[in-house]
Design a protein around this motif. Structure first.
Motif, PDB file in Angstrom:
ATOM      1  N   GLN A  14       0.923  -1.139   0.112  1.00 25.53           N
ATOM      2  CA  GLN A  14      -0.128  -0.203  -0.125  1.00 25.53           C
ATOM      3  C   GLN A  14       0.896   1.219  -0.054  1.00 25.53           C
ATOM      4  N   PHE A  15       1.955   1.377   0.639  1.00 29.73           N
ATOM      5  CA  PHE A  15       2.668   2.321   0.929  1.00 29.73           C
ATOM      6  C   PHE A  15       3.549   2.480  -0.509  1.00 29.73           C
ATOM      7  N   GLU A  22       1.587   3.476  -8.677  1.00 29.84           N
ATOM      8  CA  GLU A  22       1.298   2.056  -9.369  1.00 29.84           C
ATOM      9  C   GLU A  22       1.658   0.922  -8.493  1.00 29.84           C
ATOM     10  N   SER A  23       0.703  -0.015  -8.766  1.00 28.23           N
ATOM     11  CA  SER A  23       0.891  -1.088  -7.951  1.00 28.23           C
ATOM     12  C   SER A  23       2.233  -1.986  -8.298  1.00 28.23           C
ATOM     13  N   PHE A  32      13.809  -0.942  -7.237  1.00 31.45           N
ATOM     14  CA  PHE A  32      14.641  -0.058  -7.760  1.00 31.45           C
ATOM     15  C   PHE A  32      14.712  -0.020  -9.428  1.00 31.45           C
ATOM     16  N   ALA A  33      15.035  -1.231  -9.809  1.00 36.31           N
ATOM     17  CA  ALA A  33      15.312  -1.676 -11.196  1.00 36.31           C
ATOM     18  C   ALA A  33      13.898  -1.487 -11.942  1.00 36.31           C
ATOM     19  N   GLY A  34      12.790  -1.612 -11.081  1.00 37.59           N
ATOM     20  CA  GLY A  34      11.504  -1.549 -11.464  1.00 37.59           C
ATOM     21  C   GLY A  34      10.880  -0.193 -11.714  1.00 37.59           C
ATOM     22  N   ASP A  65      20.540  -4.008  -0.767  1.00 35.29           N
ATOM     23  CA  ASP A  65      19.812  -5.446  -0.809  1.00 35.29           C
ATOM     24  C   ASP A  65      18.842  -5.606   0.654  1.00 35.29           C
ATOM     25  N   ASN A  66      18.841  -4.867   1.512  1.00 30.78           N
ATOM     26  CA  ASN A  66      17.758  -5.060   2.382  1.00 30.78           C
ATOM     27  C   ASN A  66      16.504  -4.140   2.048  1.00 30.78           C
ATOM     28  N   PHE A  67      16.323  -3.672   0.988  1.00 32.83           N
ATOM     29  CA  PHE A  67      15.324  -2.857   0.592  1.00 32.83           C
ATOM     30  C   PHE A  67      15.099  -2.984  -1.058  1.00 32.83           C
ATOM     31  N   ARG A  68      15.707  -3.991  -1.601  1.00 32.43           N
ATOM     32  CA  ARG A  68      15.631  -4.132  -2.850  1.00 32.43           C
ATOM     33  C   ARG A  68      13.995  -4.714  -3.444  1.00 32.43           C
ATOM     34  N   SER A  69      13.501  -5.644  -2.385  1.00 31.82           N
ATOM     35  CA  SER A  69      12.096  -6.024  -2.834  1.00 31.82           C
ATOM     36  C   SER A  69      11.112  -5.970  -1.672  1.00 31.82           C
ATOM     37  N   VAL A  70       9.939  -6.014  -1.737  1.00 36.77           N
ATOM     38  CA  VAL A  70       9.051  -6.279  -0.641  1.00 36.77           C
ATOM     39  C   VAL A  70       9.380  -7.484   0.445  1.00 36.77           C
TER      40      VAL A  70
END
Length: 131
Positions: A14-15, A22-23, A32-34, A65-70
């Motif tokens: 949601q954040f 966008e979702s 980041f890459a997305g 790397d800690n924040f790269r994906s959900v």
């Protein structure tokens, strides 16, 4: 303030939808890459995590790397909270006697405050503490 991994994931999605407008397609997408997060979005994310989950994101935690994906962010939040909980339990159980945790009370081993990497360890190290 306990939250399950599923609740944290939902909150993050949601954040991120608000920040990126966008979702996110999936929890393992590279944020980041997305294009979901940029440097400003990353700062907003850190502020969100600290406020929402009561964690402190330290300088040493600022590894991309800690924040790269959900999924990685959820793992990071859970790890930070589990590391914090034992310390809070010790602080709540402290009787205010001014002494450190029980491991330091026995008098055996290193002096109190001389854990590896602490300033006390350097002072008590080889050379007699700087004498």
């Amino acid at each position: 303030m306990p939250s399950s991994a599923a609740v944290i994931e939902r909150d993050l999605l949601q954040f991120l939808e608000t920040v990126a407008r966008e979702s996110v397609r999936g929890p393992d997408d590279d944020l980041f890459a997305g294009g979901y997060l940029n440097s400003l979005g990353a700062l907003e994310l850190v502020a969100f995590l600290e406020g929402q989950y009561g964690i402190a994101v330290e300088v040493e935690d600022l590894d991309l790397d800690n924040f790269r994906s959900v999924t990685r962010i959820v793992d990071f939040v859970l790890a930070k909270r589990s590391a914090r909980e034992p310390r809070e339990s010790r602080e709540q159980g402290d009787q205010g006697d001014g002494r450190d945790a029980p491991a330091h009370r026995s008098g055996a081993g290193a002096p109190a405050g001389a854990a590896a990497g602490s300033p006390g360890a350097a002072a008590a190290g080889p050379g007699g503490g700087g004498r």
